[in-house]
Write a protein that holds these residues in place. Structure first.
Motif, PDB file in Angstrom:
ATOM      1  N   THR A  47       0.825  -1.200   0.000  1.00  0.00           N
ATOM      2  CA  THR A  47       0.000   0.000   0.000  1.00  0.00           C
ATOM      3  C   THR A  47       0.861   1.252   0.000  1.00  0.00           C
ATOM      4  OG1 THR A  47      -1.849  -1.093   1.112  1.00  0.00           O
ATOM      5  CG2 THR A  47      -1.753   1.297   1.278  1.00  0.00           C
ATOM      6  N   ILE A  48       1.915   1.247   0.792  1.00  0.00           N
ATOM      7  CA  ILE A  48       2.823   2.397   0.835  1.00  0.00           C
ATOM      8  C   ILE A  48       3.411   2.653  -0.549  1.00  0.00           C
ATOM      9  CG2 ILE A  48       5.040   3.221   1.700  1.00  0.00           C
ATOM     10  CD1 ILE A  48       2.759   3.501   3.715  1.00  0.00           C
ATOM     11  N   GLN A  49       3.843   1.607  -1.221  1.00  0.00           N
ATOM     12  CA  GLN A  49       4.418   1.765  -2.556  1.00  0.00           C
ATOM     13  C   GLN A  49       3.397   2.344  -3.528  1.00  0.00           C
ATOM     14  OE1 GLN A  49       7.614   1.378  -3.430  1.00  0.00           O
ATOM     15  NE2 GLN A  49       7.076   2.117  -5.485  1.00  0.00           N
ATOM     16  N   ALA A  50       2.177   1.808  -3.495  1.00  0.00           N
ATOM     17  CA  ALA A  50       1.122   2.311  -4.384  1.00  0.00           C
ATOM     18  C   ALA A  50       0.788   3.763  -4.063  1.00  0.00           C
ATOM     19  CB  ALA A  50      -0.122   1.436  -4.259  1.00  0.00           C
ATOM     20  N   ALA A  51       0.759   4.111  -2.776  1.00  0.00           N
ATOM     21  CA  ALA A  51       0.420   5.470  -2.368  1.00  0.00           C
ATOM     22  C   ALA A  51       1.501   6.466  -2.776  1.00  0.00           C
ATOM     23  CB  ALA A  51       0.198   5.515  -0.860  1.00  0.00           C
ATOM     24  N   ILE A  52       2.762   6.075  -2.686  1.00  0.00           N
ATOM     25  CA  ILE A  52       3.852   6.944  -3.129  1.00  0.00           C
ATOM     26  C   ILE A  52       3.787   7.154  -4.637  1.00  0.00           C
ATOM     27  CG2 ILE A  52       6.357   7.110  -3.396  1.00  0.00           C
ATOM     28  CD1 ILE A  52       6.609   5.707  -0.666  1.00  0.00           C
ATOM     29  N   GLU A  53       3.538   6.071  -5.372  1.00  0.00           N
ATOM     30  CA  GLU A  53       3.463   6.170  -6.836  1.00  0.00           C
ATOM     31  C   GLU A  53       2.326   7.081  -7.286  1.00  0.00           C
ATOM     32  OE1 GLU A  53       3.185   2.158  -8.161  1.00  0.00           O
ATOM     33  OE2 GLU A  53       5.303   1.695  -7.771  1.00  0.00           O
ATOM     34  N   ARG A  54       1.231   7.109  -6.527  1.00  0.00           N
ATOM     35  CA  ARG A  54       0.098   7.973  -6.872  1.00  0.00           C
ATOM     36  C   ARG A  54       0.274   9.393  -6.370  1.00  0.00           C
ATOM     37  NH1 ARG A  54      -5.930   6.904  -5.998  1.00  0.00           N
ATOM     38  NH2 ARG A  54      -5.826   8.794  -7.248  1.00  0.00           N
ATOM     39  N   GLY A  55       1.320   9.652  -5.596  1.00  0.00           N
ATOM     40  CA  GLY A  55       1.515  10.985  -5.041  1.00  0.00           C
ATOM     41  C   GLY A  55       0.638  11.275  -3.843  1.00  0.00           C
ATOM     42  N   VAL A  56       0.099  10.219  -3.218  1.00  0.00           N
ATOM     43  CA  VAL A  56      -0.767  10.390  -2.056  1.00  0.00           C
ATOM     44  C   VAL A  56       0.055  10.751  -0.829  1.00  0.00           C
ATOM     45  CG1 VAL A  56      -2.407   9.219  -0.523  1.00  0.00           C
ATOM     46  CG2 VAL A  56      -2.481   8.799  -2.993  1.00  0.00           C
ATOM     47  N   ILE A  57       1.187  10.086  -0.649  1.00  0.00           N
ATOM     48  CA  ILE A  57       2.072  10.332   0.490  1.00  0.00           C
ATOM     49  C   ILE A  57       3.489  10.559  -0.019  1.00  0.00           C
ATOM     50  CG2 ILE A  57       0.659   8.986   2.099  1.00  0.00           C
ATOM     51  CD1 ILE A  57       2.678   6.671   1.759  1.00  0.00           C
TER      52      ILE A  57
END
Length: 278
Positions: free
Chosen positions: A40-50
């Motif tokens: 989830t962290i990886q996906a969130a970083i890739e989306r610019g969420v975190i």
């Protein structure tokens, strides 16, 4: 109360991820840390969420606000750990769908930080950070159980409508407007499913009214467990209204249909009032 420069989102799913995106969209330029699984962290970083992912204690220690967006029982269980990690005066807030048990637990264990219970009345059938949406809260009620000027400013900036309620009143009203609708949608979809050919003629009404039945049970399990009494009371009132409608249909007289017409009119006005408030 210090302005926010670093925020921790614990639970970077639909709600936590949407809150992060909404803050970005509203002009937040600080650091957003995520606490979730590695994928989830990886996906969130890739989306610019975190901006980054960290373990909870490390993230909380450098944050001005910790936003708890996990299932209710998880929020309750981690409050003490979060409070032990934060700097004095750090805001701890949550997005739990019931409030009384969370607020009561926070009153006992939150000492270093300060707690404001929250519930954005928004969501989707989809889940996960992939479904996160910066516009998710726009025009939607956002309940706070305690005042916090900085949080209230950001609630306004993301386009949500602030509603102040104590925890018990929140749970009573949420049972009526959110928890019973889920059960109604679930029951209706199950009823339609008992007629194998019904899907062939299902139109917009069936699609609209069964949308919530797509929600996974594991999201709702904690809601039912922490608000069963209020849900039961609200469900009882709903069933009583259904029985009135059923009784009028069974009667079949002009007086019965007159009563049915009156119920339609009262319901129509209530539905219009809901839409005027949105």
């Amino acid at each position: 109360m210090r302005p926010w420069s670093t925020i921790t989102i614990a639970g970077v799913g639909l709600i936590g991820g949407s809150f992060a995106l909404a803050l970005r969209n509203a002009g937040f330029t600080g650091k957003i840390i995520g606490v979730s699984s590695a994928n989830t962290i990886q996906a969130a970083i890739e989306r610019g969420v975190i901006d980054a992912g960290l373990p909870l204690a490390e993230a909380a220690a450098e944050s001005d606000v910790v936003y708890l967006a996990q299932p209710i029982e998880r929020i309750i269980a981690m409050l003490e750990e979060v409070d032990a990690a934060v700097r004095p005066g750090t805001l701890i807030t949550d997005a739990g769908s019931t409030k009384l048990e969370i607020v009561e637990r926070a009153s006992k264990v939150v000492q270093r930080g300060r707690f404001a219970g929250g519930h954005p009345m928004a969501g989707k059938e989809a889940r996960g950070v992939e479904a996160a949406d910066a516009q998710l809260f726009r025009g939607r009620p956002y309940v706070l159980t305690s005042p916090d000027p900085v949080l209230e400013e950001w609630i306004a900036k993301i386009g949500a409508r602030l509603v102040r309620l104590d925890a018990a009143e929140h749970d009573r009203l949420a049972a009526v407007v959110s928890h019973v609708p889920q059960l109604v949608s679930t029951a209706l979809a199950a009823t339609i499913g008992m007629e194998p050919s019904a899907r062939l003629v299902a139109g917009p009404a069936s699609h609209d009214l069964t949308r919530l039945a797509l929600s996974p049970y594991d999201i709702w399990r904690d809601i039912f467990a922490t608000n069963a009494g209020e849900i039961d009371a609200a469900l009882g009132r709903f069933i009583a209204n259904l029985e009135e409608l059923r009784s009028a249909l069974r009667g079949g007289s002009e007086a019965d249909f007159s009563n049915l017409k009156e119920q339609f009119e009262r319901a129509g006005e209530a539905a219009r009032a809901i839409r005027r408030s949105s």
